[in-house]
Design an enzyme around this catalytic site. Sequence first.
Site, PDB file in Angstrom:
ATOM      1  N   CYS A 153      17.435  -3.123  -0.382  1.00  0.00           N
ATOM      2  CA  CYS A 153      16.547  -2.141   0.242  1.00  0.00           C
ATOM      3  C   CYS A 153      15.551  -2.825   1.173  1.00  0.00           C
ATOM      4  O   CYS A 153      15.338  -2.371   2.292  1.00  0.00           O
ATOM      5  CB  CYS A 153      15.821  -1.352  -0.842  1.00  0.00           C
TER       6      CYS A 153
ATOM      7  N   CYS B 158      -5.082  -2.343   8.247  1.00  0.00           N
ATOM      8  CA  CYS B 158      -3.817  -2.481   7.520  1.00  0.00           C
ATOM      9  C   CYS B 158      -2.984  -3.626   8.076  1.00  0.00           C
ATOM     10  O   CYS B 158      -1.847  -3.823   7.648  1.00  0.00           O
ATOM     11  CB  CYS B 158      -3.026  -1.167   7.580  1.00  0.00           C
TER      12      CYS B 158
END
Length: 462
Positions: free
Chosen positions: A77, A414
């Site tokens: 993933c 972020c």
Amino acid sequence: MKKNDEIELLIEDMGADGSGVGRVDGMAFFVKDALVGDRVRAKIVKLKKTYGFARLLEVTQPSAYRVEPRCPLHRKCGGCQLQALSYEKQLEYKERKVRENLERIGGLDLDGVTIEPAIGMAEPYRYRNKAQFPVGADKDGNAAAGFYAARTHSMVPVDDCCLGVVQNKEVMRRVLSWMRQYGIAPYDERTGSGLVRHVLIRYAFRTKQLMVCLVLNGKKLPQADALIRGLAEIAGIANISISINQQQNNVIMGDTSQTLWGQDYIEDWIGDIKFQISPLSFYQVNPIQTEALYGKVLEYAQLSGTEVVWDLYCGIGTISLFMAQRAKQVYGVEVVPQAVADAKRNAALNHIANVEFFEGRAEEILPSYYESNHPDDAQHPQVIVVDPPRKGCQQSLLDTIVRVQPQRVVYVSCDPATLARDLKYLCGHGLEVRNVQAVDVFCQTVHVETIVLLSHKSPDSV
């Protein structure tokens, strides 16, 4: 050395993307899925002049920091780059990542700066209140869902993501079962055909409410009643909706949403503030760490009740409403019209009157205000909070912050790289970093939120 050669190396560090870094004959190699402390065997896949990339073949001696990942698909993933690394070491990695970016990209001297230990979670799994599952076809042509493998649009079928809430699994089981039963075609990126593109699920940790929104490549949802019957049986379902996106692009949501069943939103709380969250609302994905993050923002803002605060890139007003509890007046600025509408609604919902929201680009609103108002004006900010997107702030905004001369600037970021770039500019124009705090909002991944407090340089630091 050449491409396809096998090499053995000790992983001594980890790069910004979580890849292990080791050296062979003085050349650095980046090895995905290798961890600091591992001894590995790898195959060279790309060579540059001074560094290269290699594919992990075998961990010949595992690191003392290597743990058993909860998800068997974590390597395929690619969403949890650090899941095989002990959580304590993950926090160290993120602290170091922030520090190194500030020193290397920002050119900052951190002597005298208070760098606090990263704020982690007691349970760094099952923390996400939002999941967006791309929908496609499996090898047999049946509807399936999962996540895109790293840097690709190749879907890895995922039955249950351990970062998301357990309710996601049952929602997706029912959606996919409905699609298969009624022949509802999944979207095909290559041809632009098919109907269901994504399934968005939101969960409110405090109220236990669930939202399910199907993103469609079309304007109608056939057999909607059957889907609604199935989903409405799940405990907590409060909204079932659709969002239309018929563009052939990488954007997930359409511009609007339409409620099929239930109310138009779900409600959740961060601290003492209640929020109404629609399918298109921006809302932090980790409510536990968001409360810790905002608590630190409040601490850094040092509000006494007399200050005017400008909150730039305010989204749906989450930070603005936290500030308003302790400030004289807060002004929020956001470019997304729906977010501004959400912010105003959330202010009214919480009976907070000392906050006002402006729709527009922060890079234009604050400079425009500065040019048309006297510094002694009642709206002049003592504190400016910025929480920009990953690309950081435009220089025009940074220049205005310098000219406005607030007493304090609280920068929430972020991305440590763009944070470091912007701090370099601010510190080169009269401001000084006082405190740095990393917060692990995105556990098991390489991403990190950072809060920085800046104020004017003291005379002995000029």
